[in-house]
Write a protein that holds these residues in place. Structure first.
Motif, PDB file in Angstrom:
ATOM      1  N   MET A 198       0.995  -1.146   0.087  1.00 23.67           N
ATOM      2  CA  MET A 198      -0.052  -0.080  -0.058  1.00 23.67           C
ATOM      3  C   MET A 198       0.804   1.165  -0.047  1.00 23.67           C
ATOM      4  SD  MET A 198      -3.121  -1.104   0.045  1.00 23.67           S
ATOM      5  CE  MET A 198      -4.294   0.096   0.662  1.00 23.67           C
ATOM      6  N   THR A 199       0.291   2.104  -0.363  1.00 23.69           N
ATOM      7  CA  THR A 199       1.257   3.716  -0.403  1.00 23.69           C
ATOM      8  C   THR A 199       0.793   4.564   0.532  1.00 23.69           C
ATOM      9  OG1 THR A 199      -0.594   4.350  -2.069  1.00 23.69           O
ATOM     10  CG2 THR A 199       1.620   3.441  -2.965  1.00 23.69           C
ATOM     11  N   ALA A 200       0.892   4.109   1.913  1.00 27.14           N
ATOM     12  CA  ALA A 200       0.605   4.806   2.989  1.00 27.14           C
ATOM     13  C   ALA A 200       0.991   6.249   2.913  1.00 27.14           C
ATOM     14  CB  ALA A 200       1.140   4.091   4.011  1.00 27.14           C
ATOM     15  N   GLY A 201      -0.071   7.103   3.080  1.00 25.97           N
ATOM     16  CA  GLY A 201       0.087   8.400   3.340  1.00 25.97           C
ATOM     17  C   GLY A 201      -0.862   9.361   2.111  1.00 25.97           C
ATOM     18  N   LEU A 202      -0.225   8.923   0.839  1.00 26.30           N
ATOM     19  CA  LEU A 202      -0.708   9.486  -0.438  1.00 26.30           C
ATOM     20  C   LEU A 202      -2.293   9.232  -0.630  1.00 26.30           C
ATOM     21  CD1 LEU A 202       2.260   9.300  -3.038  1.00 26.30           C
ATOM     22  CD2 LEU A 202       1.143  11.196  -1.466  1.00 26.30           C
ATOM     23  N   GLU A 203      -2.807   8.139   0.018  1.00 30.95           N
ATOM     24  CA  GLU A 203      -4.264   7.866  -0.252  1.00 30.95           C
ATOM     25  C   GLU A 203      -5.137   8.905   0.424  1.00 30.95           C
ATOM     26  OE1 GLU A 203      -2.129   5.352   0.917  1.00 30.95           O
ATOM     27  OE2 GLU A 203      -1.982   5.082  -1.117  1.00 30.95           O
ATOM     28  N   VAL A 249       5.575  16.380  -1.564  1.00 29.37           N
ATOM     29  CA  VAL A 249       5.426  15.191  -2.498  1.00 29.37           C
ATOM     30  C   VAL A 249       6.648  15.119  -3.572  1.00 29.37           C
ATOM     31  CG1 VAL A 249       4.314  13.934  -4.207  1.00 29.37           C
ATOM     32  CG2 VAL A 249       3.161  14.909  -2.055  1.00 29.37           C
ATOM     33  N   HIS A 250       7.445  14.121  -3.587  1.00 28.72           N
ATOM     34  CA  HIS A 250       8.578  14.106  -4.410  1.00 28.72           C
ATOM     35  C   HIS A 250       8.368  13.319  -5.644  1.00 28.72           C
ATOM     36  CE1 HIS A 250      11.321  16.315  -1.929  1.00 28.72           C
ATOM     37  NE2 HIS A 250      11.061  15.620  -0.875  1.00 28.72           N
ATOM     38  N   ILE A 251       8.429  14.010  -6.614  1.00 29.80           N
ATOM     39  CA  ILE A 251       8.143  13.453  -8.332  1.00 29.80           C
ATOM     40  C   ILE A 251       9.673  13.438  -8.862  1.00 29.80           C
ATOM     41  CG2 ILE A 251       6.869  13.719 -10.333  1.00 29.80           C
ATOM     42  CD1 ILE A 251       4.970  15.552  -8.418  1.00 29.80           C
ATOM     43  N   GLY A 254      11.331   8.823   0.272  1.00 26.68           N
ATOM     44  CA  GLY A 254      11.225   7.952  -0.989  1.00 26.68           C
ATOM     45  C   GLY A 254      10.526   8.842  -2.067  1.00 26.68           C
ATOM     46  N   TRP A 255      10.608   8.257  -3.245  1.00 31.85           N
ATOM     47  CA  TRP A 255      10.224   8.800  -4.406  1.00 31.85           C
ATOM     48  C   TRP A 255       8.764   8.643  -4.328  1.00 31.85           C
ATOM     49  CZ3 TRP A 255      12.737  12.705  -6.259  1.00 31.85           C
ATOM     50  CH2 TRP A 255      14.421  12.696  -6.368  1.00 31.85           C
ATOM     51  N   ASP A 256       7.706   9.528  -4.347  1.00 33.21           N
ATOM     52  CA  ASP A 256       6.258   9.141  -4.287  1.00 33.21           C
ATOM     53  C   ASP A 256       5.770   8.972  -5.734  1.00 33.21           C
ATOM     54  OD1 ASP A 256       5.684  10.231  -1.553  1.00 33.21           O
ATOM     55  OD2 ASP A 256       6.462  12.097  -2.251  1.00 33.21           O
ATOM     56  N   TYR A 257       6.276   9.610  -6.778  1.00 38.81           N
ATOM     57  CA  TYR A 257       5.793   9.193  -8.123  1.00 38.81           C
ATOM     58  C   TYR A 257       7.100   9.142  -8.935  1.00 38.81           C
ATOM     59  CZ  TYR A 257       1.100  10.684  -6.854  1.00 38.81           C
ATOM     60  OH  TYR A 257       0.002  10.702  -6.384  1.00 38.81           O
ATOM     61  N   ILE A 258       7.310   8.215  -9.891  1.00 33.42           N
ATOM     62  CA  ILE A 258       8.306   8.001 -10.710  1.00 33.42           C
ATOM     63  C   ILE A 258       7.547   7.954 -12.110  1.00 33.42           C
ATOM     64  CG2 ILE A 258      10.159   6.520 -11.752  1.00 33.42           C
ATOM     65  CD1 ILE A 258       9.633   5.371  -8.419  1.00 33.42           C
ATOM     66  N   ILE A 277      14.240   1.651 -13.567  1.00 31.13           N
ATOM     67  CA  ILE A 277      13.881   2.337 -12.340  1.00 31.13           C
ATOM     68  C   ILE A 277      13.618   1.654 -11.093  1.00 31.13           C
ATOM     69  CG2 ILE A 277      12.311   3.687 -14.155  1.00 31.13           C
ATOM     70  CD1 ILE A 277       9.810   2.271 -12.730  1.00 31.13           C
ATOM     71  N   ALA A 278      13.918   0.422 -11.215  1.00 27.11           N
ATOM     72  CA  ALA A 278      13.917  -0.428  -9.843  1.00 27.11           C
ATOM     73  C   ALA A 278      14.560   0.159  -8.647  1.00 27.11           C
ATOM     74  CB  ALA A 278      14.380  -1.767  -9.895  1.00 27.11           C
ATOM     75  N   PRO A 279      15.809   0.992  -8.776  1.00 23.89           N
ATOM     76  CA  PRO A 279      16.377   1.110  -7.574  1.00 23.89           C
ATOM     77  C   PRO A 279      15.627   2.535  -6.957  1.00 23.89           C
ATOM     78  CG  PRO A 279      17.937   0.944  -9.337  1.00 23.89           C
ATOM     79  CD  PRO A 279      16.753   0.905 -10.094  1.00 23.89           C
ATOM     80  N   LEU A 280      14.892   3.163  -7.679  1.00 23.65           N
ATOM     81  CA  LEU A 280      13.984   4.326  -7.272  1.00 23.65           C
ATOM     82  C   LEU A 280      12.758   3.716  -6.431  1.00 23.65           C
ATOM     83  CD1 LEU A 280      14.316   6.491 -10.563  1.00 23.65           C
ATOM     84  CD2 LEU A 280      15.484   6.520  -8.808  1.00 23.65           C
ATOM     85  N   VAL A 281      12.093   2.555  -6.853  1.00 23.45           N
ATOM     86  CA  VAL A 281      10.874   2.254  -6.442  1.00 23.45           C
ATOM     87  C   VAL A 281      10.919   1.682  -4.923  1.00 23.45           C
ATOM     88  CG1 VAL A 281       8.975   0.828  -6.854  1.00 23.45           C
ATOM     89  CG2 VAL A 281      10.450   1.586  -8.881  1.00 23.45           C
ATOM     90  N   GLY A 282       9.908   2.309  -3.996  1.00 20.66           N
ATOM     91  CA  GLY A 282       9.792   1.987  -2.715  1.00 20.66           C
ATOM     92  C   GLY A 282       8.488   1.533  -2.643  1.00 20.66           C
ATOM     93  N   PRO A 283       8.278   1.261  -1.424  1.00 20.61           N
ATOM     94  CA  PRO A 283       6.666   0.628  -1.171  1.00 20.61           C
ATOM     95  C   PRO A 283       5.663   1.648  -1.595  1.00 20.61           C
ATOM     96  CG  PRO A 283       7.990   0.828   1.009  1.00 20.61           C
ATOM     97  CD  PRO A 283       9.122   0.893  -0.252  1.00 20.61           C
ATOM     98  N   ARG A 284       5.866   2.874  -1.088  1.00 12.60           N
ATOM     99  CA  ARG A 284       5.001   3.892  -1.391  1.00 12.60           C
ATOM    100  C   ARG A 284       4.944   4.554  -2.620  1.00 12.60           C
ATOM    101  NH1 ARG A 284       4.997   7.285   3.066  1.00 12.60           N
ATOM    102  NH2 ARG A 284       3.549   8.682   2.073  1.00 12.60           N
ATOM    103  N   SER A 285       5.696   3.999  -3.653  1.00 14.86           N
ATOM    104  CA  SER A 285       6.089   4.782  -5.127  1.00 14.86           C
ATOM    105  C   SER A 285       4.543   4.474  -6.091  1.00 14.86           C
ATOM    106  CB  SER A 285       7.238   4.449  -5.499  1.00 14.86           C
ATOM    107  OG  SER A 285       8.217   4.707  -4.885  1.00 14.86           O
ATOM    108  N   CYS A 286       4.280   5.440  -6.644  1.00 11.56           N
ATOM    109  CA  CYS A 286       3.296   5.121  -7.876  1.00 11.56           C
ATOM    110  C   CYS A 286       4.278   5.516  -9.231  1.00 11.56           C
ATOM    111  CB  CYS A 286       2.313   6.270  -7.858  1.00 11.56           C
ATOM    112  SG  CYS A 286       1.161   6.235  -9.284  1.00 11.56           S
ATOM    113  N   ILE A 287       4.206   4.496 -10.077  1.00 12.00           N
ATOM    114  CA  ILE A 287       4.945   4.367 -11.183  1.00 12.00           C
ATOM    115  C   ILE A 287       3.873   5.133 -12.382  1.00 12.00           C
ATOM    116  CG2 ILE A 287       5.975   3.047 -13.176  1.00 12.00           C
ATOM    117  CD1 ILE A 287       6.563   0.999 -10.774  1.00 12.00           C
TER     118      ILE A 287
END
Length: 416
Positions: free
Chosen positions: A1-6, A18-20, A93-97, A114-124
């Protein structure tokens, strides 16, 4: 889940930064990035750039736009590589990639890149041409929301760090769970061979092709992800939520009046197939016709007949393909509401004198072509559903062969 952004709501600014990050700092990426960077509203946009890194890092992006006038965009940060961006990852973390590179699955695996940028809260977010571009990301990141985006924009990078937007700003965004999934047939186009699945190196982004694929798991592909997959409905809900947020920011803050979000996954795929009617007809034909522009091609009766035939083939196949994922095949899924039919598109193209499609520009510059996502993927997706697209398959075979022969000639020259 992307906790926080929902908890974010359209029309309300985020209450934390919010980091994009945009991966791909070409004309399209820089334009849309510039209309999303509003630090005073807690939106911070960074760029991963390659050939134009120094210019962007030193001076920002200079934009000449038809819609918003001339201005300079200074990103939050500019990185020369994904690895550098990963090392400088914000604490949250990066919120949006947002991926705006050319889609070249035969050359590289964007999901590995992009895998090194993606975290559990990231939206691609994928702002790329063609169909089937989402599936490698879904396989690699089964627990992350994905937003698929279709754009209509005329923009060009006139020199490193200088962008000119000529016409249009339209972007449609929607969720992606698995609506464009299909078995990747081998690159020789044969449906009888064993499927070959791209398996990327998370560190380098390099791709190897395995004849005996093993399904990826969240923990093996990205240890930061939850080991439990998220159900399709939740992925659609999260993707739709993020699409709505991005549309709101681009419209309310960025002034892009035709940034639209849809809650319907199939509706977004329908838009992809509609754009494919244009790209699959004009792009490869311009290369094979010896470098003629769009309006020039349709002034030739035989070329016009050919292009119209390709457009109609895609038009007829699209509702059948989409019906396999929930449509009823009656045309309700395709075409999209208000979409121009082939004849209307041809009439409009008559006025587009001097325009060259992107594939022709890439061919003339000696760059790789988006042949797989514009030609190969739709042929394979349709074939997997018992639908043949002979005109598209012929274009695919010929353009791919032209690329191979050119590369073979370049290798032979290099040996001299």
């Amino acid at each position: 889940m992307t906790a926080g952004l929902e908890t974010l709501r359209p029309g309300v600014d985020p209450d934390r930064p919010v980091h994009i990050i945009f991966v791909g700092a070409g004309a399209v990426g820089c334009f849309y990035a510039s209309r999303l960077h509003y630090p005073s509203h807690n939106l911070h946009v960074s760029l991963v750039a390659r050939s134009n890194y120094k210019e962007l890092a030193d001076h920002g992006v200079h934009l000449q736009t038809h819609t918003f006038g001339d201005y300079t965009f200074h990103p939050h940060a500019v990185f020369p590589s994904v690895a550098e961006a990963a090392r400088a990852r914000p604490s949250s973390g990066w919120d949006y990639i947002i991926v705006t590179t050319k889609a070249l699955p035969d050359r590289s695996d964007d999901s590995a890149l992009i895998a090194p940028l993606v975290g559990p809260r990231s939206c691609i977010v994928l702002i790329q041409n063609g169909v089937g571009v989402e599936q490698p990301h879904r396989a690699r990141f089964p627990a992350n929301p994905i937003v698929s985006a279709v754009t209509v924009i005329s923009a060009v990078q006139t020199s490193p760090g200088s962008i000119r937007q000529n016409r249009w700003t339209r972007i449609h965004l929607g969720p992606y769970s698995n609506s464009a999934s299909f078995d990747l047939a081998s690159n020789d186009g044969s449906s009888n061979d064993k499927p070959r699945f791209p398996r990327g190196d998370d560190t380098t982004g390099a791709v190897t092709l395995s004849e005996e694929p093993s399904p990826p798991t969240p923990s093996s592909l990205n240890p930061s992800l939850s080991p439990l997959p998220i159900d399709t409905k939740t992925l659609q809900t999260l993707g739709a939520h993020h699409a709505t947020l991005l549309s709101d920011w681009w419209t309310r803050l960025g002034g892009i009046r035709d940034a639209h979000a849809t809650q319907d996954e199939l509706a977004l795929q329908s838009l992809r197939w509609h754009k494919l009617c244009i790209n699959a007809a004009f792009n490869p034909s311009a290369v094979l016709a010896g470098g003629r522009g769009n309006a020039d091609m349709i002034s030739d009766p035989e070329l016009r007949r050919h292009i119209e035939g390709v457009m109609n083939e895609v038009w007829e196949a699209a509702p059948k393909v989409l019906a396999a994922h929930g449509g009823d095949g009656s045309g309700k899924v395709f075409p999209p509401p208000g979409a121009a039919e082939p004849e209307r598109i041809l009439k409009s193209t008559e006025r587009n004198v001097g325009s060259k499609p992107s594939m022709l520009l890439d061919w003339e510059a000696g760059r790789p072509l988006e042949v797989e996502v514009i030609l190969g993927n739709p042929v394979r997706i349709a074939r997997a559903r018992g639908i043949e697209m002979p005109r598209l398959q012929s274009l695919y075979a010929l353009v791919r062969s032209a690329m191979q022969m050119r590369e073979r000639g370049e290798k032979e020259k290099g040996k001299l």
